[in-house]
Design a protein around this motif. Structure first.
Motif, PDB file in Angstrom:
ATOM      1  N   PHE A 183       5.798   2.499 -12.933  1.00  0.00           N
ATOM      2  CA  PHE A 183       4.705   3.473 -12.825  1.00  0.00           C
ATOM      3  C   PHE A 183       4.257   3.733 -14.249  1.00  0.00           C
ATOM      4  N   ALA A 243      10.686   2.346 -12.892  1.00  0.00           N
ATOM      5  CA  ALA A 243      11.470   3.077 -11.888  1.00  0.00           C
ATOM      6  C   ALA A 243      12.587   2.200 -11.340  1.00  0.00           C
ATOM      7  N   GLU A 273      21.638   9.453 -10.406  1.00  0.00           N
ATOM      8  CA  GLU A 273      21.045  10.666 -10.973  1.00  0.00           C
ATOM      9  C   GLU A 273      19.609  10.856 -10.524  1.00  0.00           C
ATOM     10  N   THR A 314      12.210   5.319  -4.893  1.00  0.00           N
ATOM     11  CA  THR A 314      11.244   4.248  -5.169  1.00  0.00           C
ATOM     12  C   THR A 314      11.716   2.938  -4.541  1.00  0.00           C
ATOM     13  N   TYR A 326       5.329   1.090  -1.526  1.00  0.00           N
ATOM     14  CA  TYR A 326       4.997   0.547  -2.845  1.00  0.00           C
ATOM     15  C   TYR A 326       5.120  -0.973  -2.812  1.00  0.00           C
ATOM     16  N   GLU A 332      18.272  11.554   1.497  1.00  0.00           N
ATOM     17  CA  GLU A 332      18.895  12.886   1.382  1.00  0.00           C
ATOM     18  C   GLU A 332      18.795  13.697   2.683  1.00  0.00           C
ATOM     19  N   GLY A 371       4.618  14.052 -12.772  1.00  0.00           N
ATOM     20  CA  GLY A 371       5.260  12.730 -12.805  1.00  0.00           C
ATOM     21  C   GLY A 371       6.784  12.780 -12.860  1.00  0.00           C
ATOM     22  N   LEU A 372       7.371  13.990 -12.941  1.00  0.00           N
ATOM     23  CA  LEU A 372       8.833  14.102 -13.024  1.00  0.00           C
ATOM     24  C   LEU A 372       9.467  13.956 -11.649  1.00  0.00           C
ATOM     25  N   SER A 373      10.695  13.445 -11.612  1.00  0.00           N
ATOM     26  CA  SER A 373      11.405  13.394 -10.332  1.00  0.00           C
ATOM     27  C   SER A 373      11.755  14.832  -9.924  1.00  0.00           C
ATOM     28  N   GLY A 374      12.031  15.012  -8.635  1.00  0.00           N
ATOM     29  CA  GLY A 374      12.281  16.356  -8.110  1.00  0.00           C
ATOM     30  C   GLY A 374      13.353  17.114  -8.886  1.00  0.00           C
TER      31      GLY A 374
HETATM   32  N1  LIG Z   1       4.351   7.996  -7.773  1.00  0.00           N
HETATM   33  C1  LIG Z   1       4.907   8.027  -8.995  1.00  0.00           C
HETATM   34  N2  LIG Z   1       4.137   8.055 -10.123  1.00  0.00           N
HETATM   35  C2  LIG Z   1       4.709   8.074 -11.351  1.00  0.00           C
HETATM   36  N3  LIG Z   1       6.019   8.049 -11.583  1.00  0.00           N
HETATM   37  C3  LIG Z   1       6.834   8.019 -10.510  1.00  0.00           C
HETATM   38  C4  LIG Z   1       6.323   8.020  -9.162  1.00  0.00           C
HETATM   39  N4  LIG Z   1       7.365   7.988  -8.297  1.00  0.00           N
HETATM   40  C5  LIG Z   1       8.470   7.991  -9.063  1.00  0.00           C
HETATM   41  N5  LIG Z   1       8.159   7.998 -10.383  1.00  0.00           N
HETATM   42  C6  LIG Z   1       9.115   7.956 -11.498  1.00  0.00           C
HETATM   43  O1  LIG Z   1       9.999   6.892 -11.228  1.00  0.00           O
HETATM   44  C7  LIG Z   1      11.345   7.264 -11.566  1.00  0.00           C
HETATM   45  C8  LIG Z   1      12.227   7.112 -10.337  1.00  0.00           C
HETATM   46  O2  LIG Z   1      11.887   8.126  -9.391  1.00  0.00           O
HETATM   47  P1  LIG Z   1      12.565   8.238  -7.943  1.00  0.00           P
HETATM   48  O3  LIG Z   1      11.798   9.280  -7.217  1.00  0.00           O
HETATM   49  O4  LIG Z   1      12.675   6.888  -7.353  1.00  0.00           O
HETATM   50  O5  LIG Z   1      14.013   8.775  -8.345  1.00  0.00           O
HETATM   51  P2  LIG Z   1      15.209   9.224  -7.398  1.00  0.00           P
HETATM   52  O6  LIG Z   1      16.396   8.407  -7.788  1.00  0.00           O
HETATM   53  O7  LIG Z   1      14.809   9.215  -5.983  1.00  0.00           O
HETATM   54  O8  LIG Z   1      15.431  10.720  -7.948  1.00  0.00           O
HETATM   55  P3  LIG Z   1      15.810  12.098  -7.152  1.00  0.00           P
HETATM   56  O9  LIG Z   1      17.291  12.095  -6.989  1.00  0.00           O
HETATM   57  O10 LIG Z   1      15.388  13.175  -8.126  1.00  0.00           O
HETATM   58  O11 LIG Z   1      15.046  12.124  -5.862  1.00  0.00           O
HETATM   59  C9  LIG Z   1      11.269   8.680 -12.124  1.00  0.00           C
HETATM   60  O12 LIG Z   1      11.217   8.595 -13.528  1.00  0.00           O
HETATM   61  C10 LIG Z   1       9.969   9.208 -11.585  1.00  0.00           C
HETATM   62  O13 LIG Z   1       9.434  10.155 -12.485  1.00  0.00           O
END
Ligand SMILES: Nc1ncnc2c1ncn2[C@@H]1O[C@H](COP(=O)(O)OP(=O)(O)OP(=O)(O)O)[C@@H](O)[C@H]1O
Ligand SMILES: [Mg+2]
Length: 509
Positions: free
Chosen positions: A14, A19, A38, A45, A54, A166, A401-404
């Motif tokens: 992204f 990701a 983490e 993703t 995606y 989750e 753009g941050l993860s949750g």
């Molecule tokens: N649609 C998007 N646009 C931009 N960046 C994205 C998008 N989706 C995810 N990211 C980025 O990609 C990375 C991976 O995100 P992802 O949501 O897959 O993490 P995760 O392992 O599911 O985390 P969490 O445990 O917080 O849910 C992160 O840095 C996130 O900010």
């Protein structure tokens, strides 16, 4: 045994974020595979790529040993893949039955054969022990049931691969046990399951294999019976993690926050709070346990000045605060980590540094009479980003753009760094990874030890049990029980939380 899913060298970017970085994950048919890592590691993703939301920038996908192209969820459903997202995608005013068949109608015209469909779905429900009230509207059923509806919906579409992102975050312990029974049943019947979770006890309880992601890469594939929570945690975070909160005996001081006979009748005339009384002393954490939707949100909204109670009193150090708005309540020394971070905690189109001073802009620290102090705002952000390990560590990054989990850290950083006497923390670690949980828990305990009064609202019983000095249980708008310490079994809490302990509840009234 053959593989049901093979994700081969998947890369997904992204903008500047990678990701998924050359990720290979193979899942055996008929197994339960846990995917952990983490916040921001790339789990969602990866699974949303499998589900066709995606397109990968590189790599290949094989399903049941055949190479496939998945351009949309429509393609993945045809391949027998179902996904239960963390935020359910059901339509509340429609019935359970309608939700299950929605978009999957098999007839040529719009009319479905109600009798036949009902029979088919009832049979499926029975086969997989997925009890749901078919004619009830979704808005009237709890989250546990909604989740079963999502699973049933996927199975009705003939999914034999099921991805759950989750799924237990919002469930009670009893519902989690139920869900795991269902997953075991699905596995028994030959289905393949991928389970994303932050809870290592769940990984140990139900999975056959576990894959660990960190910073977009796979850092380990393990067989569950041959590993342990410590090893998984260390792989996830890259350092040893304390899986237990270290906490000294508490020395509670004088009551700081007082709530007395608080009632709240909402716009629809529903009595969401029924004469709630409690107090929180300086130097103590009072945990509120309860299934979501039993008045906790309204209680917190009343205390934080977001809604006005119908009757009753709320005091900070003896001074009445009912009638003050949120800004005025904050000025009286209250910090709030809200449960709905997007709606209440953040302005997601602003940068991290701006969110870190939200509602604090007027402090002399950040602004003079004429302008904002830009340098101070940036250095404040740099400090907090480092202390709370917010990623990316860029004060100017846009919060959207941050993860949750990282969005949550921004709120925690702001609220806990303010010098408030009372801290209201609602679901403070929901969706946060174990490294982050360890940190947030330690920060809350330190705040307690320095004399803050903390009200903790959480649906996570582990969190309630490990942090609280006293525990209050809310059910149906009432405090049905207050335990004087945290020495109580999860199952006993669960009984109060679900109203199963009717006799005891009547006694408590
Ligand atoms: N649609 C998007 N646009 C931009 N960046 C994205 C998008 N989706 C995810 N990211 C980025 O990609 C990375 C991976 O995100 P992802 O949501 O897959 O993490 P995760 O392992 O599911 O985390 P969490 O445990 O917080 O849910 C992160 O840095 C996130 O900010
Ligand atoms: Mg995720």
């Amino acid at each position: 045994m053959p593989y049901a899913i093979e994700l081969l060298n998947i890369t997904k970017r992204f903008a500047r974020t990678v990701a998924n970085d050359d990720v290979t994950l193979k899942v055996l048919a008929g197994s339960i595979h846990a995917l952990v890592g983490e916040n921001g590691a790339g789990k969602t993703t990866l699974m949303e790529t499998l589900y066709g939301l995606y397109q990968p920038d590189a790599g290949a996908i094989r399903i049941h040993e055949k190479e496939v192209t998945i351009k949309s969820p429509h393609d993945s459903i045809k391949l027998g893949i179902g996904m239960v997202h963390q935020h359910f995608m059901l339509v509340p005013p429609l019935t359970v039955l309608e939700n299950i068949v929605l978009g999957a109608e098999t007839t040529k015209n719009f009319f479905i054969d109600l009798k036949k469909t009902t029979a088919e779905i009832s049979e499926l429900a029975e086969k997989f022990s997925l009890n749901v009230p078919l004619t009830e509207k979704v808005e009237n059923v709890g989250v546990g049931i909604q989740q079963r509806v999502e699973i049933l919906k996927a199975i009705y579409r003939k999914a034999d691969i099921l991805v759950l992102d989750e799924p237990t975050a919002v469930l009670t312990p009893q519902e989690t046990v139920q869900l795991f029974k269902i997953l075991a049943e699905l596995k028994e019947q030959g289905k393949t399951i991928v389970l994303i979770t932050h809870k290592l006890n769940e990984v140990m309880a139900i999975s056959d294999h576990v894959s660990v992601m960190r910073k977009g890469k796979i850092v380990g594939h393990l067989e569950t019976p041959k590993t342990n929570p410590q090893e998984i945690a260390q792989l996830m975070v890259g350092r040893p993690v304390l899986l237990r909160v270290e906490k000294s005996e508490h020395k509670a001081g004088a009551p700081v926050l007082g709530v007395k006979e608080l009632t709240y009748v909402d716009r629809r005339g529903v009595e969401a709070l029924k004469s709630v009384s409690l107090d929180v002393a300086s130097g103590e954490i009072l945990g509120i346990a309860g299934v979501e939707g039993n008045g906790q949100s309204q209680l917190v909204e009343c205390i934080t000045g977001l809604i006005r109670p119908t009757s009753g009193s709320i005091t900070i150090n003896g001074v009445e605060i009912v009638g003050l708005n949120a800004r005025e309540v904050f000025a009286r020394g209250l910090a709030h980590v809200p449960e709905d971070r997007i709606k209440r905690g953040l302005v997601i189109d602003l940068s991290i540094k701006e969110n870190l001073i939200l509602s604090l802009q007027a402090l002399p620290q950040f602004s003079s009479r004429l302008s904002m102090k830009r340098a101070e705002i940036t250095s404040n952000a740099e400090l907090l980003i480092q202390k709370y390990d917010v990623r990316p560590p860029d004060p100017n990054a846009i919060t959207r753009g941050l993860s949750g989990g990282n969005q949550q850290k921004v709120i925690i950083a702001r609220e806990l760094s303010r010098n408030a006497e009372v801290i209201i923390a609602s679901q403070p670690t929901r969706g946060v990874d174990i490294g982050g949980i360890e940190f947030i828990h330690r920060t809350l305990v330190t705040a307690r030890d320095s004399g803050k009064a903390i009200l903790l609202v959480s649906a996570d019983l582990n969190e309630i049990l490990s942090l609280s000095d006293r525990i209050a249980v809310m059910y149906s708008g009432r405090i049905v029980k207050i335990f004087p310490d945290n020495k109580v079994e999860e199952s006993e809490l669960g009984l109060y939380m679900t109203g199963s302990n009717q006799e005891l509840i009547r006694e408590a009234k």
